[in-house]
Scaffold this motif. Structure first.
Motif, PDB file in Angstrom:
ATOM      1  N   PRO A 156       5.466   5.863  -9.497  1.00 38.92           N
ATOM      2  CA  PRO A 156       4.712   6.656 -10.401  1.00 38.92           C
ATOM      3  C   PRO A 156       4.553   5.825 -11.558  1.00 38.92           C
ATOM      4  CG  PRO A 156       6.826   7.400 -10.569  1.00 38.92           C
ATOM      5  CD  PRO A 156       6.794   6.496  -9.540  1.00 38.92           C
ATOM      6  N   PHE A 157       4.867   4.498 -11.990  1.00 43.63           N
ATOM      7  CA  PHE A 157       4.945   3.981 -13.194  1.00 43.63           C
ATOM      8  C   PHE A 157       3.561   3.050 -13.209  1.00 43.63           C
ATOM      9  CE2 PHE A 157       9.370   4.042 -11.542  1.00 43.63           C
ATOM     10  CZ  PHE A 157       9.814   4.690 -12.573  1.00 43.63           C
ATOM     11  N   LYS A 158       2.833   3.117 -12.305  1.00 46.13           N
ATOM     12  CA  LYS A 158       1.344   2.398 -12.394  1.00 46.13           C
ATOM     13  C   LYS A 158       0.514   3.191 -11.528  1.00 46.13           C
ATOM     14  CE  LYS A 158       1.466  -1.003 -15.599  1.00 46.13           C
ATOM     15  NZ  LYS A 158       2.914  -0.680 -16.020  1.00 46.13           N
ATOM     16  N   ILE A 159      -0.775   3.234 -11.765  1.00 53.68           N
ATOM     17  CA  ILE A 159      -1.633   3.759 -10.843  1.00 53.68           C
ATOM     18  C   ILE A 159      -2.180   2.594 -10.034  1.00 53.68           C
ATOM     19  CG2 ILE A 159      -4.156   4.843 -10.540  1.00 53.68           C
ATOM     20  CD1 ILE A 159      -2.075   7.036 -11.386  1.00 53.68           C
ATOM     21  N   LYS A 213      -3.902  -2.640 -11.474  1.00 51.86           N
ATOM     22  CA  LYS A 213      -2.393  -1.516 -11.599  1.00 51.86           C
ATOM     23  C   LYS A 213      -2.942  -1.065 -13.081  1.00 51.86           C
ATOM     24  CE  LYS A 213       1.317  -3.822  -9.272  1.00 51.86           C
ATOM     25  NZ  LYS A 213       2.825  -4.508  -9.233  1.00 51.86           N
ATOM     26  N   ILE A 214      -2.837   0.150 -13.132  1.00 54.04           N
ATOM     27  CA  ILE A 214      -3.505   0.903 -14.434  1.00 54.04           C
ATOM     28  C   ILE A 214      -2.033   1.919 -14.914  1.00 54.04           C
ATOM     29  CG2 ILE A 214      -4.829   2.381 -15.577  1.00 54.04           C
ATOM     30  CD1 ILE A 214      -6.422  -0.202 -14.919  1.00 54.04           C
ATOM     31  N   PRO A 215      -1.696   1.780 -16.274  1.00 59.79           N
ATOM     32  CA  PRO A 215      -0.832   2.713 -16.753  1.00 59.79           C
ATOM     33  C   PRO A 215      -1.528   4.089 -16.490  1.00 59.79           C
ATOM     34  CG  PRO A 215      -1.073   1.192 -18.382  1.00 59.79           C
ATOM     35  CD  PRO A 215      -2.203   0.819 -17.292  1.00 59.79           C
ATOM     36  N   PHE A 273     -18.188  -1.564  -0.297  1.00 56.75           N
ATOM     37  CA  PHE A 273     -17.061  -1.494  -0.959  1.00 56.75           C
ATOM     38  C   PHE A 273     -16.398  -0.168  -1.026  1.00 56.75           C
ATOM     39  CE2 PHE A 273     -19.317  -5.221  -2.985  1.00 56.75           C
ATOM     40  CZ  PHE A 273     -18.547  -6.013  -3.159  1.00 56.75           C
ATOM     41  N   LYS A 274     -15.116  -0.262  -0.295  1.00 58.54           N
ATOM     42  CA  LYS A 274     -14.203   0.946  -0.509  1.00 58.54           C
ATOM     43  C   LYS A 274     -13.394   0.854  -1.627  1.00 58.54           C
ATOM     44  CE  LYS A 274     -12.479   0.452   3.497  1.00 58.54           C
ATOM     45  NZ  LYS A 274     -11.565   0.654   4.926  1.00 58.54           N
ATOM     46  N   VAL A 275     -13.165   2.013  -2.325  1.00 61.01           N
ATOM     47  CA  VAL A 275     -12.462   2.148  -3.471  1.00 61.01           C
ATOM     48  C   VAL A 275     -11.142   3.417  -3.153  1.00 61.01           C
ATOM     49  CG1 VAL A 275     -12.200   2.677  -6.067  1.00 61.01           C
ATOM     50  CG2 VAL A 275     -14.432   1.396  -5.102  1.00 61.01           C
ATOM     51  N   SER A 276     -10.014   2.964  -3.285  1.00 58.23           N
ATOM     52  CA  SER A 276      -8.867   3.975  -2.829  1.00 58.23           C
ATOM     53  C   SER A 276      -7.996   4.017  -4.137  1.00 58.23           C
ATOM     54  CB  SER A 276      -8.385   3.564  -1.687  1.00 58.23           C
ATOM     55  OG  SER A 276      -7.201   4.756  -1.318  1.00 58.23           O
ATOM     56  N   ILE A 277      -7.660   5.128  -4.696  1.00 60.23           N
ATOM     57  CA  ILE A 277      -6.675   5.617  -5.864  1.00 60.23           C
ATOM     58  C   ILE A 277      -5.562   5.700  -5.347  1.00 60.23           C
ATOM     59  CG2 ILE A 277      -6.474   6.461  -8.018  1.00 60.23           C
ATOM     60  CD1 ILE A 277      -9.059   4.935  -7.887  1.00 60.23           C
ATOM     61  N   ASN A 278      -4.419   4.950  -5.554  1.00 63.30           N
ATOM     62  CA  ASN A 278      -3.158   5.165  -5.225  1.00 63.30           C
ATOM     63  C   ASN A 278      -3.230   5.407  -3.550  1.00 63.30           C
ATOM     64  OD1 ASN A 278      -1.621   5.009  -7.408  1.00 63.30           O
ATOM     65  ND2 ASN A 278      -1.418   7.107  -7.751  1.00 63.30           N
ATOM     66  N   PRO A 279      -3.443   4.506  -2.904  1.00 59.82           N
ATOM     67  CA  PRO A 279      -3.586   4.688  -1.427  1.00 59.82           C
ATOM     68  C   PRO A 279      -2.210   4.887  -0.974  1.00 59.82           C
ATOM     69  CG  PRO A 279      -3.848   2.305  -1.983  1.00 59.82           C
ATOM     70  CD  PRO A 279      -3.979   3.099  -3.287  1.00 59.82           C
ATOM     71  N   GLU A 280      -2.216   5.227   0.243  1.00 55.44           N
ATOM     72  CA  GLU A 280      -0.746   5.420   1.072  1.00 55.44           C
ATOM     73  C   GLU A 280      -0.048   4.167   1.334  1.00 55.44           C
ATOM     74  OE1 GLU A 280       1.250   8.214   1.855  1.00 55.44           O
ATOM     75  OE2 GLU A 280       0.029   9.151   0.417  1.00 55.44           O
ATOM     76  N   SER A 281      -1.126   3.096   1.406  1.00 53.27           N
ATOM     77  CA  SER A 281      -0.738   1.878   1.953  1.00 53.27           C
ATOM     78  C   SER A 281      -1.445   0.850   0.924  1.00 53.27           C
ATOM     79  CB  SER A 281      -0.425   1.526   3.268  1.00 53.27           C
ATOM     80  OG  SER A 281      -0.187   0.114   3.596  1.00 53.27           O
ATOM     81  N   VAL A 282      -1.078  -0.288   0.663  1.00 54.97           N
ATOM     82  CA  VAL A 282      -1.733  -1.295   0.198  1.00 54.97           C
ATOM     83  C   VAL A 282      -1.890  -2.616   0.952  1.00 54.97           C
ATOM     84  CG1 VAL A 282      -1.326  -0.788  -2.408  1.00 54.97           C
ATOM     85  CG2 VAL A 282       0.266  -2.460  -1.314  1.00 54.97           C
ATOM     86  N   LEU A 283      -1.574  -2.464   2.257  1.00 60.41           N
ATOM     87  CA  LEU A 283      -1.624  -3.516   3.322  1.00 60.41           C
ATOM     88  C   LEU A 283      -3.185  -3.695   3.566  1.00 60.41           C
ATOM     89  CD1 LEU A 283       1.312  -2.776   5.449  1.00 60.41           C
ATOM     90  CD2 LEU A 283       1.346  -4.443   3.545  1.00 60.41           C
TER      91      LEU A 283
END
Length: 610
Positions: free
Chosen positions: A530-533, A578-580, A600-610
């Motif tokens: 939770p330290f970055k979005i 990475k955003i505060p 372009f797909k935009v995902s905020i805090n995705p379950e995976s960054v792979l």
């Protein structure tokens, strides 16, 4: 005179919103009739401005504003729900039309006339508290039952939110026992007739109700709904897999806050983000969170080596427990999850997405990422060798070898290849529970259908999961094994080649607090949630023009974030920002993200960054 922004409710309209004017008294959440392409269309009011406030923008507009024809339904959706959708549109950087479509069940749109005008005003102020509980399934459900009875005594209804249909079916019998006449189940797999009847009852029943449903049905508005329970909070299924990539946990929290309803979040292991918020007093525990799993299950890590399916200890357990039920967790589908060339070491990969292909018993290679299937009779694409070796242990191999080991035992299998629907999985589970000495082989999917405990359980392999370079993988492995431990009554073995792995050691000893402390420290060290979005931007392509586009995007994004992280996965290009948390949503960045082309797909805090 009012300037009204609406969302058309029809197929084929691709604009996010349209603007009209009206002299009538109109409110956010009303359903109106508007002219679109020379046809009258139903539309939802999402914003209202006075004429004086909108004069400047109207002068610059290159189109004429038409008049709203009529108001079809007053308060078709509550203002709180529309306000929540507007906030989520910014948070997830998506058009509000897409957001609303993901938040609402289809029945709302399909039955506009008969089910629209049913919303009542709240008759009392409710606390709006945000509470958490971390406990076993059995203890948690028991606590929920007590809260439901207390709410009924105060003439308040309760909404229990489950991430999936199988989770709903698992919890419902325990929660509704004794109050079946005042319980309503809502989910998308109900037949049209049953769904209509249940939805109507949920809206019109005078007696307090227990509503057990999946997230979109929280759009239901009752004047007496006082408590919302968000169960299995750690489930990745709360995050949608398709656009607009909404996290329903955020939706539930925002909506209950606006409605002034009490929210209780629960799971056997709460997410590190949730525990961190609890430590910061943003959430209040209803009881001290369990620091250790205190059941009577005998847990043991057992070492395996070489290309074997089970060690001697597992083999002995299977052979010596002929009258007891055993569950074997094989968390990879197929016969072997990876194929490599014995001569050059090249892995056999999918031709579409470059993911490792899985060998299946039909002697075919199948990609579990995009679905490509091809014959296993092929050569190495690098050196043309025929010597392709299957590695790892898939569920089909486990089932095949198990039949050779104990040919007289009843063996059942649950995975998405063998049991393609909830009904078929439920049928297999019932047969397994009804058969003395039966053995069930299953993937993680099978845990959703184990409605009774098993005597023994064995994790055939979990090492392949731990090898994934995913910042959430330790949490995913821990919660998976914790759920299996909760479904076991006597003994659980975990086979591994990593017996010193901290995550496995902690689950073997039931150390919930130790796991959380280590996980949150690592996330803080590496600037993980939770330290970055996290904002992940993906494009399914990898040519030189696209690479140049991504380079330009990096430079643009640097003004909002100190660093971006480009990566290449197969034929896919990714940017990770990475955003505060306190800086999100940045409205100028949100506006820029919303303008990106649909490719372009935009995902905020995705379950995976792979």
């Amino acid at each position: 005179m009012k300037i009204v922004t609406v969302i058309p409710i029809t197929r084929g309209i691709f604009r996010d919103n349209l603007t009209y004017f009206s002299a009538q008294e109109i409110a956010v959440g009303d359903l109106v009739s508007v002219p679109v392409r020379q046809k009258m269309t139903a539309a939802l009011v999402v914003k209202i401005d006075s004429l004086t406030e909108a004069k400047t923008s109207l002068k610059k507009a290159d189109f004429s504003i038409k008049k709203i024809n009529q108001i079809k339904t007053r308060q078709f959706l509550s203002p709180e729900l529309v306000e929540t959708a507007n906030e989520l549109a910014d948070y997830f950087a998506a058009p509000i039309g897409q957001i609303l479509k993901s938040l609402l069940p289809k029945i709302i749109f399909e039955k506009q006339k008969s089910l629209g005008n049913t919303i009542k005003k709240m008759t009392r102020e409710i606390s709006g508290e945000k509470l958490v509980i971390q406990d076993t399934d059995e203890e948690r459900l028991s606590y929920y039952r007590g809260l439901i009875r207390e709410s009924f005594a105060r003439n308040q209804s309760v909404f229990v939110c489950e991430p999936t249909l199988s989770d709903l079916l698992a919890s419902a019998p325990s929660l509704e026992k004794g109050i079946e006449h005042y319980t309503v189940r809502l989910h998308s797999k109900l037949g049209a007739k049953n769904l209509r009847e249940n939805w109507t009852k949920a809206l019109t029943e005078d007696h307090p109700l227990l509503v057990i449903a999946t997230p979109p049905f929280l759009s239901l508005t009752r004047n007496d709904l006082g408590l919302v329970i968000l169960d299995r909070e750690n489930s990745a299924n709360y995050h949608t897999l398709s656009r607009p990539f909404v996290d329903y946990r955020i939706f539930v929290e925002k909506l209950t806050s606006k409605r002034g309803q009490k929210l209780l979040v629960g799971d056997i292991l709460l997410r590190p983000e949730t525990m961190w918020r609890t430590e910061r007093n943003e959430l209040v525990p209803v009881r001290t969170p369990k620091q250790r799993l205190t059941d009577n299950v005998k847990m043991k890590l057992v070492s395996v080596s070489g290309d074997v399916i089970w060690c001697e200890e597992t083999k002995d357990l299977i052979e010596k427990t002929a009258k007891e039920k055993i569950f074997l967790l094989a968390n990879r589908r197929g016969v072997a999850p990876i194929i490599v060339c014995d001569d050059c070491g090249e892995a056999v990969l999918c031709g579409n997405c470059e993911s490792p292909l899985v060998l299946h018993k039909e002697n075919v290679f199948r990609c579990h990422h995009c679905g490509e299937t091809r014959t296993a009779e092929e050569k190495c694409r690098r050196c043309q060798s025929w010597r392709l070796r299957p590695l790892g242990t898939g569920i089909e191999r486990v089932a095949r070898e198990l039949k050779l080991l104990v040919p007289n035992r009843a063996i059942f299998q649950i995975d998405s290849d063998q049991t393609k629907s909830p009904k078929s999985a439920e049928s297999v589970s019932k047969k397994f529970h009804a058969t003395s000495g039966a053995i069930l082989v299953g993937t993680e999917m099978a845990l959703r259908y184990l409605d009774e405990k098993v005597t023994h359980s064995v994790v055939i392999t979990v090492d392949s999961m731990l090898a994934l370079p995913d910042f959430r993988i330790n949490e995913k492995v821990f919660i998976l094994l914790a759920r299996l431990r909760g479904m076991t009554s006597k003994e659980m073995l975990i086979q591994t080649r990593q017996s010193e792995n901290e995550t496995l050691t902690e689950i073997a000893h039931g150390q919930l607090l130790e796991f959380y402390r280590r996980e949150i420290a690592e996330r803080e060290q590496f600037d993980y949630p939770p330290f970055k979005i996290f904002i992940k931007i993906t494009h399914p392509g990898n040519d030189s023009t696209l690479r140049a586009t991504f380079k330009k995007m990096e430079k643009i994004l640097l003004k909002w974030s100190p660093a971006t992280y480009p990566s290449l996965h197969g034929d896919e290009l990714n940017l990770l920002i990475k955003i505060p948390p306190e800086d999100w949503p940045k409205l100028d960045l949100v506006a820029w993200l919303k303008k990106l082309p649909p490719s372009f797909k935009v995902s905020i805090n995705p379950e995976s960054v792979l």
